[in-house]
Design an enzyme around this catalytic site. Structure first.
Site, PDB file in Angstrom:
ATOM      1  N   CYS A  77      -4.364  -1.590  -1.745  1.00  0.00           N
ATOM      2  CA  CYS A  77      -4.575  -0.167  -2.001  1.00  0.00           C
ATOM      3  C   CYS A  77      -5.626  -0.067  -3.096  1.00  0.00           C
ATOM      4  O   CYS A  77      -5.449  -0.643  -4.179  1.00  0.00           O
ATOM      5  CB  CYS A  77      -3.251   0.445  -2.478  1.00  0.00           C
ATOM      6  SG  CYS A  77      -3.404   2.128  -3.094  1.00  0.00           S
TER       7      CYS A  77
ATOM      8  N   GLU B 254      -3.109   8.966   8.340  1.00  0.00           N
ATOM      9  CA  GLU B 254      -1.644   8.858   8.474  1.00  0.00           C
ATOM     10  C   GLU B 254      -1.143   9.670   9.668  1.00  0.00           C
ATOM     11  O   GLU B 254      -0.102   9.388  10.240  1.00  0.00           O
ATOM     12  CB  GLU B 254      -0.957   9.342   7.181  1.00  0.00           C
ATOM     13  CG  GLU B 254      -1.084   8.403   5.992  1.00  0.00           C
ATOM     14  CD  GLU B 254      -0.097   7.222   6.021  1.00  0.00           C
ATOM     15  OE1 GLU B 254       0.966   7.339   6.640  1.00  0.00           O
ATOM     16  OE2 GLU B 254      -0.427   6.169   5.433  1.00  0.00           O
TER      17      GLU B 254
ATOM     18  N   CYS C 174     -11.134   2.728   0.329  1.00  0.00           N
ATOM     19  CA  CYS C 174      -9.721   3.077   0.493  1.00  0.00           C
ATOM     20  C   CYS C 174      -9.277   2.360   1.760  1.00  0.00           C
ATOM     21  O   CYS C 174      -9.989   2.408   2.776  1.00  0.00           O
ATOM     22  CB  CYS C 174      -9.557   4.590   0.664  1.00  0.00           C
ATOM     23  SG  CYS C 174      -7.879   5.092   1.108  1.00  0.00           S
TER      24      CYS C 174
ATOM     25  N   HIS D 157      -7.181   3.012   3.849  1.00  0.00           N
ATOM     26  CA  HIS D 157      -6.912   3.883   5.002  1.00  0.00           C
ATOM     27  C   HIS D 157      -8.196   4.195   5.797  1.00  0.00           C
ATOM     28  O   HIS D 157      -8.118   4.549   6.969  1.00  0.00           O
ATOM     29  CB  HIS D 157      -6.328   5.228   4.550  1.00  0.00           C
ATOM     30  CG  HIS D 157      -4.850   5.209   4.285  1.00  0.00           C
ATOM     31  ND1 HIS D 157      -4.300   4.560   3.226  1.00  0.00           N
ATOM     32  CD2 HIS D 157      -3.814   5.772   4.957  1.00  0.00           C
ATOM     33  CE1 HIS D 157      -2.978   4.736   3.233  1.00  0.00           C
ATOM     34  NE2 HIS D 157      -2.666   5.464   4.280  1.00  0.00           N
TER      35      HIS D 157
ATOM     36  N   ASP E 128       0.880  -1.170   0.000  1.00  0.00           N
ATOM     37  CA  ASP E 128       0.000   0.000   0.000  1.00  0.00           C
ATOM     38  C   ASP E 128       0.918   1.219   0.000  1.00  0.00           C
ATOM     39  O   ASP E 128       2.137   1.096   0.158  1.00  0.00           O
ATOM     40  CB  ASP E 128      -0.893  -0.009   1.256  1.00  0.00           C
ATOM     41  CG  ASP E 128      -1.813   1.218   1.317  1.00  0.00           C
ATOM     42  OD1 ASP E 128      -2.375   1.595   0.272  1.00  0.00           O
ATOM     43  OD2 ASP E 128      -1.956   1.820   2.401  1.00  0.00           O
ATOM     44  N   SER E 129       0.305   2.399  -0.123  1.00  0.00           N
ATOM     45  CA  SER E 129       1.104   3.626  -0.075  1.00  0.00           C
ATOM     46  C   SER E 129       1.589   3.930   1.347  1.00  0.00           C
ATOM     47  O   SER E 129       2.514   4.710   1.529  1.00  0.00           O
ATOM     48  CB  SER E 129       0.271   4.797  -0.590  1.00  0.00           C
ATOM     49  OG  SER E 129      -0.909   4.897   0.178  1.00  0.00           O
TER      50      SER E 129
HETATM   51  N1  DGL Z   1      -4.799   3.264   0.951  1.00  0.00           N
HETATM   52  C1  DGL Z   1      -4.821   3.570  -0.436  1.00  0.00           C
HETATM   53  C2  DGL Z   1      -6.133   3.299  -1.078  1.00  0.00           C
HETATM   54  O1  DGL Z   1      -6.763   2.341  -0.696  1.00  0.00           O
HETATM   55  C3  DGL Z   1      -4.124   4.806  -0.890  1.00  0.00           C
HETATM   56  C4  DGL Z   1      -4.343   6.053  -0.162  1.00  0.00           C
HETATM   57  C5  DGL Z   1      -3.447   7.103  -0.747  1.00  0.00           C
HETATM   58  O2  DGL Z   1      -2.233   6.868  -0.763  1.00  0.00           O
HETATM   59  O3  DGL Z   1      -3.953   8.121  -1.217  1.00  0.00           O
HETATM   60  O4  DGL Z   1      -6.541   3.957  -2.008  1.00  0.00           O
END
Ligand code: DGL
Length: 264
Positions: free
Chosen positions: A73, A151, A183, A185, A10-11
């Site tokens: 992600c 984050e 997402c 996150h 993931d990012s």
């Molecule tokens: N967690 C990621 C997603 O599901 C990326 C969030 C990001 O880096 O903008 O899209």
């Protein structure tokens, strides 16, 4: 053994929601996780840039000798899955299809989807949902401030609740019955999101659904570890301090190790 590992990327910390489920369901499997923290967020970047980052993240994990790649992600799943499948000779599972399937399985008819700008602009969730259930009404909203809030570890902060209320108001006005957290996150902000949508809303997060698909695929492809005690290695592309601090609550466990690596 290292070459038996499952690779997950993931990012940043978001993919740990998927990792946590994988650890729970597959205690014998070894996991390698890469958080591309030097380049987070992916969600505000162009599909070409996200695809390049995703290929580089996958390259790093493949070089460690993984047997399966999980793209934890949604943004990378939305824009880079075909290229990842073309480039690497191993099974690749994204989070978007499992998320869409879980939303339809939950019985929703008016489905709201929240995600990064990249995910929402790709229209991939709408297409996946309509392929599965053509009569569904789909409403989407990009929530770009959610990723930095997650984050930052501000999940329970009043700012997170205010931002959630702002972003979700247009979806609530459409009388949605289900909300897909599109997402990885966003489950970190579930508390703030729940306050905004109220107790009756079905919240769908793709982490659990994705982990179940990994279990099925490992069985089908006869790739499941027959013995082993699991274990994880975590890699990040920036200094590990913040990842460790924010990620721990998420993972629900201490990190065994977090190593900084350079990719790309
Ligand atoms: N967690 C990621 C997603 O599901 C990326 C969030 C990001 O880096 O903008 O899209």
């Amino acid at each position: 053994m290292q070459h038996q590992a499952i690779g997950v990327f993931d990012s940043g910390v978001g993919g740990l929601t998927v990792c946590r489920e994988l650890i729970r369901l597959l205690p014998k499997e070894q996991l390698l996780y890469l958080g591309d923290t030097a380049r987070v967020p992916y969600g505000t970047k162009s599909p070409a840039t996200v695809t390049q980052y995703a290929l580089e993240s996958a390259e790093f994990l493949c070089a460690q000798g993984i047997k399966l790649l999980v793209v934890a992600c949604n943004t990378a799943s939305a824009v880079a899955l075909p290229q990842l499948r073309d480039r690497f000779n191993l099974p690749v599972i994204g989070v978007l299809e499992p998320g869409a399937r879980a939303a339809v399985a939950s019985g929703g008819h008016r489905i709201g989807v929240v995600g990064t700008e990249g995910t929402i602009n790709s229209d991939s969730y709408r297409q996946a949902l309509l392929n599965l259930a053509p009569d569904t009404a789909v409403f989407s909203a990009a929530c770009p401030l959610f990723v930095p809030l997650a984050e930052e570890g501000w999940a329970d902060h009043s700012v997170a609740r205010q931002v959630a209320a702002e972003y979700l108001a247009p979806l609530l006005a459409e009388k949605i019955d289900t909300l897909v957290l599109g997402c990885t996150h966003y489950p970190l902000l579930e508390g703030a999101i729940r306050v905004a949508v109220g107790p009756g809303m079905k919240l769908v997060d793709s982490a659990a659904a994705t982990a179940l698909e990994v279990v099925e695929l490992l069985e089908r492809a006869e790739l499941a570890a027959e013995e082993g005690t699991g274990g994880q290695r975590f890699f990040v592309t920036d200094v590990p301090t913040r990842f460790r601090r924010i990620g721990m609550g998420f993972l629900g466990a201490e990190f065994q190790s977090v190593e900084q690596v350079h990719i790309g």
